[in-house]
Design a protein around this motif. Structure first.
Motif, PDB file in Angstrom:
ATOM      1  N   ARG A 164       0.838  -1.196   0.000  1.00 15.37           N
ATOM      2  CA  ARG A 164       0.000   0.000   0.000  1.00 15.37           C
ATOM      3  C   ARG A 164       0.875   1.249   0.000  1.00 15.37           C
ATOM      4  O   ARG A 164       2.007   1.233   0.469  1.00 15.37           O
ATOM      5  CB  ARG A 164      -0.910   0.012   1.255  1.00 15.37           C
ATOM      6  N   TRP A 165       0.302   2.349  -0.484  1.00 14.21           N
ATOM      7  CA  TRP A 165       1.043   3.599  -0.586  1.00 14.21           C
ATOM      8  C   TRP A 165       0.987   4.402   0.704  1.00 14.21           C
ATOM      9  O   TRP A 165      -0.005   4.378   1.426  1.00 14.21           O
ATOM     10  CB  TRP A 165       0.491   4.440  -1.739  1.00 14.21           C
ATOM     11  N   HIS A 166       2.061   5.149   0.964  1.00 11.46           N
ATOM     12  CA  HIS A 166       2.122   6.104   2.062  1.00 11.46           C
ATOM     13  C   HIS A 166       2.481   7.455   1.442  1.00 11.46           C
ATOM     14  O   HIS A 166       3.405   7.546   0.637  1.00 11.46           O
ATOM     15  CB  HIS A 166       3.179   5.709   3.097  1.00 11.46           C
ATOM     16  N   TYR A 167       1.749   8.502   1.826  1.00  8.98           N
ATOM     17  CA  TYR A 167       1.952   9.833   1.261  1.00  8.98           C
ATOM     18  C   TYR A 167       2.551  10.770   2.304  1.00  8.98           C
ATOM     19  O   TYR A 167       2.183  10.724   3.475  1.00  8.98           O
ATOM     20  CB  TYR A 167       0.624  10.394   0.725  1.00  8.98           C
ATOM     21  N   HIS A 168       3.463  11.633   1.854  1.00 12.08           N
ATOM     22  CA  HIS A 168       4.123  12.596   2.741  1.00 12.08           C
ATOM     23  C   HIS A 168       3.227  13.822   2.915  1.00 12.08           C
ATOM     24  O   HIS A 168       3.418  14.854   2.263  1.00 12.08           O
ATOM     25  CB  HIS A 168       5.486  12.996   2.164  1.00 12.08           C
TER      26      HIS A 168
END
Length: 188
Positions: A164-168
């Motif tokens: 899964r993606w993690h966004y800053h």
């Protein structure tokens, strides 16, 4: 866990807020699911937007859109007029920053914040086919492209640790406040 890729993006965005090193208050407005056979007989209130984020004394009202294509359509089935109206209305308040988070899943999963005023300006130029504009990329009357989002938006960088993606979000919030958070405090 969601299977709809748009909902997966919303979940990843929400989890990114929860995992941020800085405190970010996140409220996701849940969509109501009505079975197909009941839709014509049941009236459901429409969400104004997908979520609200509060950080650094600013409230962000956000509508999240995700696509595998290179553009996001202006069609009512994709970007609803009431969402545009409510984002515009919220943006009139001091300390509120409103807009769309546009997620282009392919080829590299890029996400951009498009401020509602930038979106409306582009939509007006595109739909009215105004020839005089400053966009380097092609203007399409029926959609907003990845290339236009790269020009007018704030990129929200992310990474994919496993599945899964993690966004800053911390960096996005700081840049959005620096760009759009300076409303005239003397305005009434």
């Amino acid at each position: 866990m969601a299977t709809n890729l748009g909902k997966v993006f919303e979940e990843d965005f929400q989890k990114s807020a929860a995992q941020s090193v800085e405190k970010i208050f996140f409220v996701r407005l849940k969509d109501t699911h009505i079975p197909v056979d009941l839709r014509s007989r049941v009236r459901v209130t429409k969400n104004d937007y997908d979520c609200m984020v509060f950080a650094k004394n600013h409230l962000f009202t956000l509508e999240l859109k995700s696509t595998k294509d290179k553009s996001i359509s202006f069609q009512e089935s994709v970007i609803k007029q009431h969402q545009i109206d409510k984002l515009s209305e919220a943006n009139t308040y001091e300390g509120v920053i409103s807009g769309f988070i546009m997620n282009f899943r392919e080829p590299e999963n890029k996400a951009y914040f498009i401020h509602i005023e930038e979106f409306l300006k582009y939509q007006n130029i595109a739909q009215n086919q105004i020839k005089e504009h400053t966009y380097r990329s092609k203007v399409n009357k029926s959609s907003i492209s990845l290339a236009i989002c790269e020009e007018i938006g704030i990129e929200i960088r992310g990474f994919k640790p496993r599945t899964r993606w993690h966004y800053h979000l911390k960096d996005f919030i700081k840049e959005a406040i620096n760009t759009y958070g300076k409303k005239d405090a003397n305005k009434e």
